[in-house]
Design a protein around this motif. Structure first.
Motif, PDB file in Angstrom:
ATOM      1  N   LEU A  35      14.834  -1.434   4.996  1.00  0.00           N
ATOM      2  CA  LEU A  35      13.905  -0.640   5.800  1.00  0.00           C
ATOM      3  C   LEU A  35      12.563  -0.505   5.080  1.00  0.00           C
ATOM      4  O   LEU A  35      11.495  -0.579   5.708  1.00  0.00           O
ATOM      5  N   GLY A  36      12.598  -0.317   3.771  1.00  0.00           N
ATOM      6  CA  GLY A  36      11.360  -0.228   3.020  1.00  0.00           C
ATOM      7  C   GLY A  36      10.524  -1.488   3.146  1.00  0.00           C
ATOM      8  O   GLY A  36       9.304  -1.429   3.355  1.00  0.00           O
ATOM      9  N   LYS A  37      11.162  -2.647   3.038  1.00  0.00           N
ATOM     10  CA  LYS A  37      10.424  -3.909   3.196  1.00  0.00           C
ATOM     11  C   LYS A  37       9.869  -4.043   4.602  1.00  0.00           C
ATOM     12  O   LYS A  37       8.731  -4.475   4.811  1.00  0.00           O
ATOM     13  N   LEU A  38      10.691  -3.668   5.585  1.00  0.00           N
ATOM     14  CA  LEU A  38      10.241  -3.729   6.972  1.00  0.00           C
ATOM     15  C   LEU A  38       8.985  -2.883   7.178  1.00  0.00           C
ATOM     16  O   LEU A  38       7.992  -3.333   7.774  1.00  0.00           O
ATOM     17  N   GLU A  39       9.002  -1.648   6.692  1.00  0.00           N
ATOM     18  CA  GLU A  39       7.853  -0.762   6.871  1.00  0.00           C
ATOM     19  C   GLU A  39       6.638  -1.268   6.098  1.00  0.00           C
ATOM     20  O   GLU A  39       5.496  -1.180   6.579  1.00  0.00           O
ATOM     21  N   GLU A  40       6.862  -1.814   4.888  1.00  0.00           N
ATOM     22  CA  GLU A  40       5.732  -2.351   4.123  1.00  0.00           C
ATOM     23  C   GLU A  40       5.110  -3.535   4.843  1.00  0.00           C
ATOM     24  O   GLU A  40       3.874  -3.640   4.934  1.00  0.00           O
ATOM     25  N   ASP A  41       5.939  -4.425   5.370  1.00  0.00           N
ATOM     26  CA  ASP A  41       5.414  -5.583   6.089  1.00  0.00           C
ATOM     27  C   ASP A  41       4.595  -5.151   7.310  1.00  0.00           C
ATOM     28  O   ASP A  41       3.666  -5.860   7.712  1.00  0.00           O
ATOM     29  N   ARG A  42       4.914  -4.003   7.868  1.00  0.00           N
ATOM     30  CA  ARG A  42       4.194  -3.509   9.047  1.00  0.00           C
ATOM     31  C   ARG A  42       3.033  -2.587   8.678  1.00  0.00           C
ATOM     32  O   ARG A  42       2.375  -2.042   9.566  1.00  0.00           O
ATOM     33  N   GLY A  43       2.807  -2.425   7.378  1.00  0.00           N
ATOM     34  CA  GLY A  43       1.669  -1.625   6.940  1.00  0.00           C
ATOM     35  C   GLY A  43       1.893  -0.135   6.973  1.00  0.00           C
ATOM     36  O   GLY A  43       0.943   0.638   6.765  1.00  0.00           O
ATOM     37  N   ARG A  44       3.114   0.316   7.200  1.00  0.00           N
ATOM     38  CA  ARG A  44       3.424   1.753   7.251  1.00  0.00           C
ATOM     39  C   ARG A  44       3.902   2.175   5.864  1.00  0.00           C
ATOM     40  O   ARG A  44       5.084   2.325   5.609  1.00  0.00           O
ATOM     41  N   LEU A  45       2.941   2.356   4.950  1.00  0.00           N
ATOM     42  CA  LEU A  45       3.283   2.503   3.544  1.00  0.00           C
ATOM     43  C   LEU A  45       3.914   3.844   3.221  1.00  0.00           C
ATOM     44  O   LEU A  45       4.747   3.932   2.313  1.00  0.00           O
ATOM     45  N   ASP A  46       3.539   4.912   3.924  1.00  0.00           N
ATOM     46  CA  ASP A  46       4.205   6.201   3.703  1.00  0.00           C
ATOM     47  C   ASP A  46       5.702   6.083   4.006  1.00  0.00           C
ATOM     48  O   ASP A  46       6.547   6.558   3.238  1.00  0.00           O
ATOM     49  N   ALA A  47       6.002   5.447   5.141  1.00  0.00           N
ATOM     50  CA  ALA A  47       7.402   5.277   5.534  1.00  0.00           C
ATOM     51  C   ALA A  47       8.126   4.331   4.582  1.00  0.00           C
ATOM     52  O   ALA A  47       9.306   4.534   4.257  1.00  0.00           O
ATOM     53  N   ALA A  48       7.431   3.293   4.126  1.00  0.00           N
ATOM     54  CA  ALA A  48       8.041   2.361   3.183  1.00  0.00           C
ATOM     55  C   ALA A  48       8.389   3.069   1.878  1.00  0.00           C
ATOM     56  O   ALA A  48       9.499   2.915   1.351  1.00  0.00           O
ATOM     57  N   PHE A  49       7.452   3.858   1.354  1.00  0.00           N
ATOM     58  CA  PHE A  49       7.703   4.586   0.114  1.00  0.00           C
ATOM     59  C   PHE A  49       8.900   5.513   0.264  1.00  0.00           C
ATOM     60  O   PHE A  49       9.772   5.581  -0.611  1.00  0.00           O
ATOM     61  N   ALA A  50       8.967   6.229   1.389  1.00  0.00           N
ATOM     62  CA  ALA A  50      10.080   7.155   1.620  1.00  0.00           C
ATOM     63  C   ALA A  50      11.411   6.419   1.677  1.00  0.00           C
ATOM     64  O   ALA A  50      12.421   6.887   1.127  1.00  0.00           O
ATOM     65  N   ALA A  51      11.427   5.238   2.323  1.00  0.00           N
ATOM     66  CA  ALA A  51      12.677   4.475   2.432  1.00  0.00           C
ATOM     67  C   ALA A  51      13.145   3.989   1.067  1.00  0.00           C
ATOM     68  O   ALA A  51      14.328   4.105   0.715  1.00  0.00           O
ATOM     69  N   PHE A  52      12.224   3.438   0.276  1.00  0.00           N
ATOM     70  CA  PHE A  52      12.594   2.982  -1.071  1.00  0.00           C
ATOM     71  C   PHE A  52      13.063   4.154  -1.936  1.00  0.00           C
ATOM     72  O   PHE A  52      14.046   4.052  -2.677  1.00  0.00           O
TER      73      PHE A  52
END
Length: 518
Positions: A221-238
């Motif tokens: 999920l973190g990679k998915l959010e990072e690839d989509r530019g949603r970095l807050d969500a990516a950070f939270a997932a990781f």
């Protein structure tokens, strides 16, 4: 069990059920009795050997299976189980021969093909592994482990579209399969599709999934959010995935620090080597994960004199075996070892890795944790080359945090722990480099990106290799790459690989942790 008396067959079945239920004592009594009542039948012996394997008695299992094969030399199941016992005893070549024999005797046995493919993959023989695992999945399309390993092998071979298909086949069987999501995420040059995102988010809402699967899906999920530019969500997932993994497998920073200090002290004074040329064949590539080590290995492996062996466990195994022989933990016995001891250990490592010199005279060993042993190599393998790779600390640390590692406990589950390891390891390597300046060489990832031809020339020089233009076209090298960077190193060099800075203030705690060390 054809030919067994009904009461003996029932005894074998009861023993198998007892083993399944975890009652090893009852299983052993039943299967021993069955073997005594039917000494000329191989099947009770086979089940007894399976019990012996499950109870960590592999040498005994191997002997039991040899007795059974004397009764039925053409039984494919016996050969397959013998391979498992041989592998558990460390007899890898014999195990492969047994599995190949099982497949030849009965090509319809999915598990024999699976065992053959799994162990070929572990040895880095990716082409053979793919062939065997394809046979296994064709025979047993629902054999989840075979689908996952086939996906991994195809990824290592650079066949990313085919790998993704196998991971998706696995997800159709088990939509919350963490290993399948990890495999898809590790194809880092390809973003997850919309359908993948929908399925992944649905699985994460479930409450009946294993923690290990939840950790892997969190990283996906973190990679998915990072690839989509949603970095807050990516950070939270990781962060959530790593926090869960850290609770499951805590890593001890203090124990790590003490270990490194002991290794530095123990390796301060070492005897002169018996043979100063020992180990010239070896190029160790060390450093923290995600520091560019796979890229440096790919460059070297493109050279016609070098075989890229990827991450080998052999150095650690040789040292662990010596600790077991002495009854003293490493590195406490280091100061006691004499020149002949180090010579013996160096030869043991070279013997274990001989297969990697069958096609080319030199090979790379890219096990990242080998940096911990860099201090003793001047005694054990004095002519070996050590290439230490370093990348921008913030980028290295953040990339580690985003990567799910198979081996646990691991420092990468916590940003402060990553900073600790990064700083302590670099200090140790700086000290060891001053002790062996002609053998330990430092190379920076960013310098390679900025001046690729100059730095590739310098890398080859440090390894004592004549320049070859093939090293400039490293991304075209046809080899198995068995790390999380398998997709990235098959592309030309790019200067835009930095990711951490885009996260801005979210990574301020990491910046602070990195700044607390000198």
């Amino acid at each position: 069990m054809a030919g067994l008396a009904p009461e003996v067959a029932a005894m074998v079945h009861a023993g198998a059920r007892a083993l399944r239920d975890g009652n090893a004592g009852r299983a052993n009594a039943l299967l021993d009795q069955a073997c005594q009542l039917a000494p000329a039948h191989p099947e009770p012996l086979r089940y007894l050997a399976i019990l012996q394997l499950h109870t960590q008695r592999a040498p005994l299992a191997m002997a039991t299976l040899q007795r059974a094969l004397a009764l039925a030399p053409a039984d494919p199941l016996l050969h397959s189980d013998l391979g498992t016992a041989q592998s558990a005893c460390g007899a890898g070549d014999a195990a492969l021969a047994s599995w190949r024999r099982a497949c030849a005797l009965d090509p319809g046995q999915a598990m024999a093909w699976f065992n053959l493919g799994r162990n070929l993959q572990q040895r880095g023989e990716t082409a053979g592994a793919i062939e065997a695992l394809e046979q296994a999945t064709n025979l047993a399309p629902d054999l989840l482990p075979a689908l996952l390993l086939l996906g991994d092998a195809l990824t290592h071979a650079g066949r990313f579209e085919s790998a993704a298909l196998r991971y998706h086949d696995a997800l159709r069987l088990h939509p919350a399969c963490g290993d399948a999501w990890r495999g898809l995420s590790n194809i880092k040059t390809v973003a997850l599709a919309d359908a993948d995102a929908t399925l992944l988010q649905a699985q994460l809402r479930r409450h009946d999934i294993a923690d290990s699967d939840r950790v892997a899906m969190g990283h996906a999920l973190g990679k998915l959010e990072e690839d989509r530019g949603r970095l807050d969500a990516a950070f939270a997932a990781f962060a959530d995935a790593n926090a869960l993994q850290k609770r499951l497998t805590p890593w001890r920073a203090q124990a790590f620090w003490h270990y490194v200090e002991q290794a530095l002290a123990a390796s301060a004074a070492l005897p002169a080597p018996v043979d100063p040329t020992l180990g010239h064949d070896v190029i160790f590539i060390v450093g923290l994960p995600r520091s560019g080590s796979t890229l440096f290995e790919q460059i070297l492996a493109a050279h016609p004199q070098v075989e890229g062996a990827s991450e080998l466990p052999d150095l650690g195994i040789v040292l662990q075996q010596e600790s077991q022989r002495l009854g003293i933990a490493y590195p406490h016995w280091v100061a006691q070892a004499g020149p002949d001891d180090w010579h013996r250990l160096g030869h043991a490592y070279l013997q274990r890795t001989a297969a990697w010199r069958s096609r080319r005279p030199r090979f790379t060993d890219k096990q990242p944790d080998n940096w911990k042993h860099a201090g003793i190599l001047r005694a054990m393998l004095p002519a070996a080359t050590v290439i230490e790779t370093r990348r921008d600390p913030l980028e290295t640390a953040w990339s580690c945090f985003k990567q799910q590692f198979y081996s646990q406990p691991h420092f990468a589950n916590d940003l402060h722990d990553i900073a600790t390891v990064l700083q302590v390891s670099q200090r140790a390597m700086d000290i060891w480099r001053t002790r062996a300046p002609t053998r330990i060489h430092l190379h920076h990832y960013e310098a390679l990106l900025a001046m690729p031809e100059d730095r590739i020339h310098a890398l080859l020089d440090d390894c004592g290799l004549a320049f070859d233009p093939a090293s400039l076209d490293f991304h075209l090298a046809q080899r198995s790459v068995r790390t999380a960077s398998a997709a990235q190193v098959r592309q030309p060099l790019r200067g835009d690989t930095a990711r951490a800075r885009a996260y801005g203030t979210l990574l301020d705690p990491l910046r602070k942790a990195l700044a607390t060390f000198p």
